[in-house]
Scaffold this motif. Structure first.
Motif, PDB file in Angstrom:
ATOM      1  N   ARG A  88      49.294  -7.263 -30.563  1.00 27.82           N
ATOM      2  CA  ARG A  88      50.147  -8.349 -31.020  1.00 27.82           C
ATOM      3  C   ARG A  88      49.602  -8.970 -32.297  1.00 27.82           C
ATOM      4  NH1 ARG A  88      55.112 -10.380 -31.382  1.00 27.82           N
ATOM      5  NH2 ARG A  88      55.159 -12.643 -31.374  1.00 27.82           N
ATOM      6  N   SER A 145      47.975  -7.516 -34.650  1.00 25.59           N
ATOM      7  CA  SER A 145      48.201  -6.632 -35.791  1.00 25.59           C
ATOM      8  C   SER A 145      49.658  -6.590 -36.225  1.00 25.59           C
ATOM      9  CB  SER A 145      47.727  -5.209 -35.450  1.00 25.59           C
ATOM     10  OG  SER A 145      48.546  -4.643 -34.441  1.00 25.59           O
ATOM     11  N   ASP A 146      50.581  -7.033 -35.350  1.00 22.49           N
ATOM     12  CA  ASP A 146      52.002  -7.017 -35.679  1.00 22.49           C
ATOM     13  C   ASP A 146      52.674  -8.236 -35.049  1.00 22.49           C
ATOM     14  OD1 ASP A 146      54.535  -6.416 -36.466  1.00 22.49           O
ATOM     15  OD2 ASP A 146      54.758  -4.610 -35.251  1.00 22.49           O
ATOM     16  N   ALA A 166      55.073 -10.021 -35.907  1.00 24.83           N
ATOM     17  CA  ALA A 166      56.523 -10.152 -36.063  1.00 24.83           C
ATOM     18  C   ALA A 166      57.300  -9.422 -34.976  1.00 24.83           C
ATOM     19  CB  ALA A 166      56.953  -9.631 -37.435  1.00 24.83           C
ATOM     20  N   ARG A 167      56.613  -8.607 -34.196  1.00 21.06           N
ATOM     21  CA  ARG A 167      57.306  -7.854 -33.139  1.00 21.06           C
ATOM     22  C   ARG A 167      57.873  -8.828 -32.099  1.00 21.06           C
ATOM     23  NH1 ARG A 167      53.359  -3.971 -31.504  1.00 21.06           N
ATOM     24  NH2 ARG A 167      54.322  -2.407 -32.829  1.00 21.06           N
TER      25      ARG A 167
END
Length: 218
Positions: free
Chosen positions: A189, A191-192, A194-195
């Motif tokens: 989460r 690392s990304d 915006a997911r």
């Protein structure tokens, strides 16, 4: 979340009248916890001082000590808040008998991911701190251990759990993999960010059930 611990916060002195907060803001304890959550996860726990937490919350350092005995006490309450809701849910799901265990395990996994990843700060990252061995964090560790045990109880009630009933080591390994996956999603989460959290939580729960040896069941 406040999971609450066996001992209350140490009170130091009385609150001072030189508070910097504007009327109508959050209660002081909540302001301090939000400030600590932001600073611990962005700046780092070791690099954050109690003065920085107090200033970020809009109050004097002396005022902060009326609500929390120090930085470790703030950390303890934040950590307990990442476990208490999932622990309460796991107790309820463990006691249910009307639904398949796989469905209950999926629900717990999904809810746990939403809790760990759904807030404004990545509190799950605090699990990686070396300070987790502190005696002050023993209530958090007990809560986390009970949550892991409840995961295992649900896993044991699945078809795979029945197959592994006589192999405690294999069952413990499966449970550690499931529990580790759910807690480890905080790294993915981070690392990304915006997911979409809801889709992320469902995908993680699906993956956990595959590790548990059953098809995902909604």
């Amino acid at each position: 979340m406040s999971g609450g611990s066996d001992e209350g916060p140490r009170r130091v002195g009385r609150p001072r009248a030189d508070r910097l907060r504007a009327p109508g803001d959050r209660p002081p304890r909540e302001e301090l916890l939000c400030a600590a959550a932001e600073l611990f996860t962005v700046r780092g726990y070791a690099a954050t001082t109690t003065r920085a937490v107090a200033e970020r919350a809009g109050m004097r350092q002396a005022t902060m000590y009326h609500y929390f005995g120090g930085k470790e006490e703030l950390l303890a309450e934040l950590l307990e808040s990442t476990v208490a809701p999932s622990l309460a849910l796991s107790r309820r799901l463990r006691g249910e008998t009307g639904r398949p265990a796989a469905l209950r395990l999926w629900e717990l996994c999904r809810s746990d991911v939403l809790l760990l990843c759904g807030g404004p700060y990545n509190l799950g990252a605090l699990y990686l701190l070396p300070e987790l061995d502190s005696p002050r964090l023993e209530p958090f560790r007990r809560m986390r251990d009970e949550l892991r045990d409840n995961y295992r109880a649900l896993l044991e009630a699945t078809p795979l759990g029945a197959e592994l009933a006589g192999d405690t080591a294999a069952l413990a390994l499966r449970n550690d993999l499931v529990f580790g996956l759910i807690e480890g999603v905080m790294l993915i989460r981070r690392s990304d960010p915006a997911r979409p959290v809801a889709a992320f939580a469902e995908a993680a729960a699906d993956a956990a059930l595959r590790i548990a040896g059953v098809a995902p069941a909604r």
